[in-house]
Design a protein around this motif. Sequence first.
Motif, PDB file in Angstrom:
ATOM      1  N   UNK A  33      -5.649  -6.833  -2.972  1.00 11.83           N
ATOM      2  CA  UNK A  33      -4.685  -5.939  -2.785  1.00 11.83           C
ATOM      3  C   UNK A  33      -4.657  -6.122  -0.898  1.00 11.83           C
ATOM      4  N   UNK A  34      -2.723  -6.283  -0.845  1.00 11.37           N
ATOM      5  CA  UNK A  34      -2.071  -5.734  -0.152  1.00 11.37           C
ATOM      6  C   UNK A  34      -1.223  -4.953   0.487  1.00 11.37           C
ATOM      7  N   UNK A  35      -1.388  -4.328   1.673  1.00 12.81           N
ATOM      8  CA  UNK A  35      -1.032  -3.156   1.925  1.00 12.81           C
ATOM      9  C   UNK A  35       0.129  -2.977   3.565  1.00 12.81           C
ATOM     10  N   UNK A  36       0.991  -2.602   3.306  1.00  9.37           N
ATOM     11  CA  UNK A  36       2.062  -2.665   3.777  1.00  9.37           C
ATOM     12  C   UNK A  36       2.369  -1.941   4.409  1.00  9.37           C
ATOM     13  N   UNK A  37       2.695  -0.813   5.978  1.00  4.94           N
ATOM     14  CA  UNK A  37       2.621  -0.444   6.449  1.00  4.94           C
ATOM     15  C   UNK A  37       4.429  -0.455   6.881  1.00  4.94           C
ATOM     16  N   UNK A  38       5.228   0.224   6.456  1.00  5.56           N
ATOM     17  CA  UNK A  38       6.649  -0.133   7.060  1.00  5.56           C
ATOM     18  C   UNK A  38       6.628   0.950   7.821  1.00  5.56           C
ATOM     19  N   UNK A  39       7.775   1.032   8.877  1.00  2.00           N
ATOM     20  CA  UNK A  39       8.073   2.515   9.454  1.00  2.00           C
ATOM     21  C   UNK A  39       9.110   2.130  10.035  1.00  2.00           C
ATOM     22  N   UNK A  40       9.633   3.290   9.702  1.00  2.00           N
ATOM     23  CA  UNK A  40      11.541   2.791   9.792  1.00  2.00           C
ATOM     24  C   UNK A  40      12.272   2.575   9.241  1.00  2.00           C
TER      25      UNK A  40
END
Length: 283
Positions: A33-40
């Motif tokens: 399981x891959x979590x990607x945090x994208x801000x903006x």
Amino acid sequence: MGEILDGKKLASELGESLSSEVASLKLHGVNPKLCVINIGDDPASKVYVASKKRKADRLGIKQVVYQLPADETEEDVLELIDSLNADPEVTSLMVQLPVPPQINADRVIERIDPEKDVDCLTPANIGRLWEGKHFVEPATAAGIIALLDHYQIDLTGKNAVIVGRSNIVGKPLAALMLERNASVSILHSHTRNLAELTKRADVLVCAVGKAEMIKADMVKEGAVVIDVGINRQAGRLVGDVDFAAVREKAAWITPVPGGVGPLTVEFLMEEVIKLTRRQHGLD
Ligand code: NDP
């Protein structure tokens, strides 16, 4: 005329083996399981995040995207990272760069658990990379090494010249090439007489982001040329290398598109699988 280093073809072959690896892990109850945090709202980031999601879906890897508003506070991002670090179901975690100005990218990245640091950007994993004792590698650099391996291009004793010293491409690639016994030079925007140095390269890598800056007269006859750059020019994608002219001199060359790009996203998934296996004692 130089032969093509076909990253697209290699990526597609690798994709097949990755999906069977994911299927076999799942049979044993192990779920990457891959979590990607994208801000903006950076448009390029959104494209990259979407392309990772498509690839993960295709391989059967669960990917969760945390899309945060542009005015998100650093404290909240750190809190989210802490909770994902602590979640045993999350096997890999990354923060899409760039981040908005109120957020300190170094602090945020340092907070990621190195065991889940799929981009290999935490200080601990960068240290391991330079020690040659790494369990994760940055995807673009890993893809380039795999491409050279695939075409049986041995780096031992070769003069490798990398133009560009970013933390995501130039520097980690230098570490991996050094590990393969190349003599490595890293050039950058302050380098004097750039062409003199590029002309000495047996293997020349360009990761700058300036359309077609590497001209034929900057390249040695018979060199291997790896073009990492992605630039939009007159509505089409071009690399950092003047492909048509440089191909006349090179022994091997990557095209843009279809060279390094497709390998990057494939190798990111490979890193997800590696971290997952390690967390389950399967490495
Ligand atoms: P960065 O902007 O982080 O780094 C660019 C590097 O190029 C810097 O080290 C800079 O030097 C150097 N540079 C800039 N101008 C010159 C010059 N005139 N001569 C020599 N060196 C110069 O870029 P990234 O590493 O993130 O990306 C580079 C390129 O690769 C981009 O086009 C990006 O889109 C592409 N890319 C492609 C990937 C793929 O999968 N194909 C993956 C990642 C990136 P200094 O440090 O002194 O400023």
